[in-house]
Design a protein around this motif. Structure first.
Motif, PDB file in Angstrom:
ATOM      1  N   GLY A 138       0.812  -1.216   0.000  1.00 30.74           N
ATOM      2  CA  GLY A 138       0.000   0.000   0.000  1.00 30.74           C
ATOM      3  C   GLY A 138       0.844   1.265   0.000  1.00 30.74           C
ATOM      4  N   ILE A 139       1.882   1.287   0.836  1.00 29.60           N
ATOM      5  CA  ILE A 139       2.748   2.477   0.888  1.00 29.60           C
ATOM      6  C   ILE A 139       3.496   2.672  -0.426  1.00 29.60           C
ATOM      7  N   LEU A 140       4.042   1.584  -0.962  1.00 26.57           N
ATOM      8  CA  LEU A 140       4.798   1.699  -2.214  1.00 26.57           C
ATOM      9  C   LEU A 140       3.897   2.087  -3.378  1.00 26.57           C
ATOM     10  N   GLN A 141       2.646   1.630  -3.372  1.00 30.37           N
ATOM     11  CA  GLN A 141       1.744   2.020  -4.449  1.00 30.37           C
ATOM     12  C   GLN A 141       1.347   3.489  -4.334  1.00 30.37           C
ATOM     13  N   MET A 142       1.267   4.007  -3.127  1.00 29.59           N
ATOM     14  CA  MET A 142       1.007   5.446  -2.968  1.00 29.59           C
ATOM     15  C   MET A 142       2.164   6.252  -3.544  1.00 29.59           C
ATOM     16  N   ILE A 143       3.400   5.806  -3.292  1.00 27.08           N
ATOM     17  CA  ILE A 143       4.564   6.497  -3.852  1.00 27.08           C
ATOM     18  C   ILE A 143       4.573   6.376  -5.375  1.00 27.08           C
ATOM     19  N   THR A 144       4.255   5.194  -5.878  1.00 28.58           N
ATOM     20  CA  THR A 144       4.231   4.989  -7.329  1.00 28.58           C
ATOM     21  C   THR A 144       3.208   5.893  -8.001  1.00 28.58           C
ATOM     22  N   ASP A 145       1.996   5.965  -7.436  1.00 27.47           N
ATOM     23  CA  ASP A 145       0.970   6.818  -8.022  1.00 27.47           C
ATOM     24  C   ASP A 145       1.353   8.292  -7.939  1.00 27.47           C
ATOM     25  N   ALA A 146       2.037   8.676  -6.867  1.00 22.56           N
ATOM     26  CA  ALA A 146       2.460  10.068  -6.742  1.00 22.56           C
ATOM     27  C   ALA A 146       3.490  10.423  -7.811  1.00 22.56           C
ATOM     28  N   VAL A 147       4.432   9.516  -8.087  1.00 22.18           N
ATOM     29  CA  VAL A 147       5.444   9.788  -9.113  1.00 22.18           C
ATOM     30  C   VAL A 147       4.816   9.804 -10.500  1.00 22.18           C
ATOM     31  N   ARG A 148       3.826   8.953 -10.724  1.00 21.14           N
ATOM     32  CA  ARG A 148       3.173   8.903 -12.038  1.00 21.14           C
ATOM     33  C   ARG A 148       2.437  10.190 -12.356  1.00 21.14           C
ATOM     34  N   THR A 149       1.957  10.889 -11.345  1.00 24.01           N
ATOM     35  CA  THR A 149       1.188  12.114 -11.575  1.00 24.01           C
ATOM     36  C   THR A 149       2.071  13.345 -11.743  1.00 24.01           C
ATOM     37  N   VAL A 150       3.373  13.199 -11.571  1.00 26.78           N
ATOM     38  CA  VAL A 150       4.266  14.353 -11.712  1.00 26.78           C
ATOM     39  C   VAL A 150       4.441  14.668 -13.190  1.00 26.78           C
ATOM     40  N   PRO A 151       4.068  15.870 -13.657  1.00 31.74           N
ATOM     41  CA  PRO A 151       4.272  16.226 -15.068  1.00 31.74           C
ATOM     42  C   PRO A 151       5.735  16.548 -15.327  1.00 31.74           C
ATOM     43  N   ALA A 152       6.263  16.015 -16.422  1.00 38.13           N
ATOM     44  CA  ALA A 152       7.699  16.136 -16.684  1.00 38.13           C
ATOM     45  C   ALA A 152       8.119  17.560 -17.029  1.00 38.13           C
ATOM     46  N   ILE A 153       7.390  18.204 -17.934  1.00 36.77           N
ATOM     47  CA  ILE A 153       7.827  19.527 -18.407  1.00 36.77           C
ATOM     48  C   ILE A 153       7.754  20.579 -17.304  1.00 36.77           C
ATOM     49  N   PRO A 154       6.654  20.699 -16.541  1.00 40.55           N
ATOM     50  CA  PRO A 154       6.683  21.662 -15.425  1.00 40.55           C
ATOM     51  C   PRO A 154       7.761  21.348 -14.398  1.00 40.55           C
ATOM     52  N   LEU A 155       8.048  20.047 -14.188  1.00 34.84           N
ATOM     53  CA  LEU A 155       9.110  19.689 -13.260  1.00 34.84           C
ATOM     54  C   LEU A 155      10.457  20.199 -13.757  1.00 34.84           C
ATOM     55  N   PHE A 156      10.741  20.007 -15.033  1.00 38.18           N
ATOM     56  CA  PHE A 156      12.008  20.479 -15.576  1.00 38.18           C
ATOM     57  C   PHE A 156      12.060  22.002 -15.634  1.00 38.18           C
ATOM     58  N   MET A 157      10.940  22.649 -15.832  1.00 41.40           N
ATOM     59  CA  MET A 157      10.927  24.113 -15.813  1.00 41.40           C
ATOM     60  C   MET A 157      11.280  24.634 -14.430  1.00 41.40           C
ATOM     61  N   ALA A 158      10.738  23.964 -13.416  1.00 42.27           N
ATOM     62  CA  ALA A 158      11.053  24.389 -12.051  1.00 42.27           C
ATOM     63  C   ALA A 158      12.506  24.120 -11.708  1.00 42.27           C
ATOM     64  N   ILE A 159      13.030  22.969 -12.145  1.00 43.44           N
ATOM     65  CA  ILE A 159      14.420  22.635 -11.854  1.00 43.44           C
ATOM     66  C   ILE A 159      15.370  23.534 -12.636  1.00 43.44           C
ATOM     67  N   ALA A 160      15.004  23.842 -13.906  1.00 44.50           N
ATOM     68  CA  ALA A 160      15.870  24.679 -14.727  1.00 44.50           C
ATOM     69  C   ALA A 160      16.049  26.065 -14.128  1.00 44.50           C
ATOM     70  N   ALA A 161      15.048  26.527 -13.381  1.00 43.39           N
ATOM     71  CA  ALA A 161      15.164  27.856 -12.766  1.00 43.39           C
ATOM     72  C   ALA A 161      16.213  27.880 -11.662  1.00 43.39           C
ATOM     73  N   PHE A 162      16.524  26.720 -11.081  1.00 43.64           N
ATOM     74  CA  PHE A 162      17.489  26.658  -9.984  1.00 43.64           C
ATOM     75  C   PHE A 162      18.859  26.154 -10.438  1.00 43.64           C
ATOM     76  N   LEU A 163      18.981  25.742 -11.698  1.00 44.39           N
ATOM     77  CA  LEU A 163      20.269  25.263 -12.176  1.00 44.39           C
ATOM     78  C   LEU A 163      21.208  26.439 -12.408  1.00 44.39           C
ATOM     79  N   PRO A 164      22.434  26.352 -11.959  1.00 42.06           N
ATOM     80  CA  PRO A 164      23.391  27.437 -12.215  1.00 42.06           C
ATOM     81  C   PRO A 164      23.725  27.532 -13.692  1.00 42.06           C
ATOM     82  N   ALA A 165      23.906  28.741 -14.175  1.00 44.13           N
ATOM     83  CA  ALA A 165      24.178  28.955 -15.599  1.00 44.13           C
ATOM     84  C   ALA A 165      25.516  28.374 -16.014  1.00 44.13           C
ATOM     85  N   GLU A 166      26.459  28.290 -15.077  1.00 43.95           N
ATOM     86  CA  GLU A 166      27.790  27.790 -15.418  1.00 43.95           C
ATOM     87  C   GLU A 166      27.889  26.271 -15.321  1.00 43.95           C
ATOM     88  N   LEU A 167      26.771  25.576 -15.208  1.00 44.79           N
ATOM     89  CA  LEU A 167      26.790  24.121 -15.124  1.00 44.79           C
ATOM     90  C   LEU A 167      27.382  23.539 -16.405  1.00 44.79           C
TER      91      LEU A 167
END
Length: 394
Positions: free
Chosen positions: A217-246
Motif C-alpha cells: 500500500g505504501i509503495l503504491q502510494m509512492i508509485t501513483d504520486a510519481v506517475r502524476t508528476v508532469p515532466a515539463i513543469p518539473l524540468f521548468m522548475a528545476i531549470a530555474a534553480f540550475l546554475p548557468a555555469e553548469l
C-alpha cells in the motif's frame, strides 16, 4: 487363400526412405520446439515478423553509427571543427561525372568566398565547378577517443579542403558529423535513464508484489504520486534553480537521472502484478521451506519467470526516453550547446528562414524519426513474440 504379391505395400525402396526422412525431420522439429528455451522460442517468433526484422536492422545500423560516430564523422562536431568559409552551406553530394567528363573516383566541387556587389559587398560563397576535390577513404584527421583509445584515422575526407555531406549550419559546423554524435548522445541519455528506471522498478515492484499488505500500500502510494508528476513543469522548475555555469557533462547526467527517476512506475506496477500472482506458487513455497530469504526468492525465482516481459518493456521504454530528452532539449530545458543531441539540433529548425532557405537543417529530423520508429517496431515485435498465446489469438 494366397495374397497377390502386387497387393502388398512395399516396405523398402526410395518412396519409403523419403517418407521416413520427412517423418524424421518433422520429429526433430517437434523435439526442437518442445525442448527449446524461452529465448529461442521468442527469437523464432520474432523472425517471422518482417517489419520487426527490418526495424531491428535499421536500429542496429543507427546504434553502430552512434557508437562509431568519431570514426564515421569527418570533423569535430563542435565549434573547433567548423568551416568558416562555408557557413550555411548546402550539402555536397559526391559525383562521378560532370560536364568536363567522368572520373573513377568520386569528387565534389570547391567553393569560393568573395564579396559581391549584388549583396552590398557582403561575403558570398559560390561553387567553383573547375575545382575538383576527390574523396578519399581512411584519411588522417584530428585525434579522437573511441572506447578509451586515441585514433586519428577517419573513414573519409577529401584531398583538399573539407566535405559536408549534409551541409553546414550558420557557424560552419558539419551537420553530418553533428547528426552522428547526436544519435550517440540521445542513445546514451536514454540508456542511462532506462537503467535507472529499470533498477528502481525491479526493487520497488518486487518488494511490493512479494510482501503485499501495508508495504504494498505504501509503495503504491509512492508509485501513483510519481506517475502524476508532469515532466515539463518539473524540468521548468528545476531549470530555474540550475546554475548557468553548469558544465555540459553535468547537465547530461542530470537530465538522465531525472528521466530515470520519473520513468520507473509503469514497469514497477507490471512487476508487482506478476509477483502478486506468482508468490503463491509451489516453487516459491519450496524455496521458502529450503531457507531462502525474500531477496533470493525475488531475484533468483520470481523475476526470472518475468524476464521476457521485462526485456520487452525496456525496449519499448527506450523511444519514450529519447522523445523526452529531445522534447526537453528542443524547448531549452534539456541539453544545450556544445552538446550535440537530436533535441539540440531540432532547435535550429524553428525559424522561418531555415524553412525557406536552409532545408538541409531538417536532415537530422529523419534520423530522429527513424530511430524512434525502429524502437517502436522492434518493441512491438518483441512484445508479440514474448506472448506464448500469440499464435492462438490469430
Amino acid at each position: 487363400m494366397s495374397q497377390n504379391p502386387n497387393d502388398v505395400p512395399a516396405t523398402t525402396g526410395p518412396h519409403v526412405q523419403i517418407v521416413e526422412t520427412e517423418d524424421a525431420v518433422s520429429r526433430r522439429a517437434r523435439e526442437a520446439y518442445f525442448t527449446a528455451s524461452q529465448g529461442q522460442l521468442i527469437w523464432a517468433r520474432f523472425r517471422k515478423k518482417r517489419s520487426a526484422m527490418v526495424a531491428a536492422m535499421v536500429l542496429a545500423a543507427l546504434v553502430l553509427m552512434g557508437l562509431f560516430a568519431p570514426f564515421l564523422s569527418p570533423y569535430d562536431p563542435t565549434i573547433a571543427g567548423r568551416n568558416a568559409d562555408y557557413t550555411n552551406g548546402a550539402p555536397q553530394i559526391p559525383m562521378f561525372c560532370d560536364e568536363a567528363g567522368c572520373s573513377a573516383r568520386p569528387f565534389i566541387y570547391g567553393v569560393k568566398r568573395e564579396r559581391s556587389l549584388a549583396t552590398n559587398f557582403r561575403w558570398v560563397t559560390t561553387i567553383d565547378t573547375e575545382d575538383r576535390r576527390y574523396v578519399q577513404f581512411f584519411v588522417q584527421g584530428d585525434p579522437y577517443k573511441l572506447f578509451g583509445m586515441t585514433f586519428t584515422t577517419k573513414l573519409f575526407g577529401v584531398d583538399e579542403g573539407k566535405i559536408h555531406l549534409f551541409g553546414t549550419d550558420d557557424t560552419g559546423k558539419d551537420i553530418f558529423s553533428r547528426t552522428l554524435h547526436a544519435i550517440y548522445t540521445s542513445l546514451a541519455v536514454g540508456t542511462l535513464g532506462v537503467l535507472i528506471s529499470f533498477v528502481l522498478a525491479l526493487i520497488i515492484g518486487g518488494v511490493a508484489g512479494y510482501f503485499g499488505g501495508w508495504i504494498d500500500g505504501i509503495l503504491q502510494m509512492i508509485t501513483d504520486a510519481v506517475r502524476t508528476v508532469p515532466a515539463i513543469p518539473l524540468f521548468m522548475a528545476i531549470a530555474a534553480f540550475l546554475p548557468a555555469e553548469l558544465s555540459s557533462e553535468a547537465r547530461f547526467f542530470f537530465i538522465s537521472i531525472i528521466l530515470g527517476l520519473i520513468g520507473w512506475p509503469t514497469l514497477a506496477r507490471r512487476v508487482r502484478t506478476h509477483l502478486l500472482v506468482e508468490r503463491n506458487q509451489e516453487y516459491v513455497l519450496a524455496a521458502k521451506l529450503s531457507g531462502a530469504g525474500p531477496g533470493h526468492i525475488i531475484a533468483r525465482h520470481l523475476l526470472p519467470s518475468f524476464t521476457s516481459y521485462i526485456i520487452v518493456d525496456l525496449v519499448i521504454s527506450f523511444p519514450y526516453m529519447v522523445l523526452s530528452e529531445t522534447a526537453l532539449s528542443f524547448i531549452g530545458l534539456g541539453l544545450k550547446d556544445p552538446v550535440n543531441s537530436l533535441g539540440v539540433m531540432l532547435q535550429n529548425t524553428t525559424s522561418a528562414d531555415v524553412l525557406l532557405n536552409y532545408q538541409w537543417y531538417f536532415i537530422p529530423v529523419f534520423f530522429f524519426i527513424a530511430l524512434v520508429m525502429a524502437f517502436v517496431f522492434v518493441g512491438d515485435g518483441l512484445r508479440d513474440a514474448a506472448d506464448p498465446y500469440g499464435d492462438t489469438k490469430k
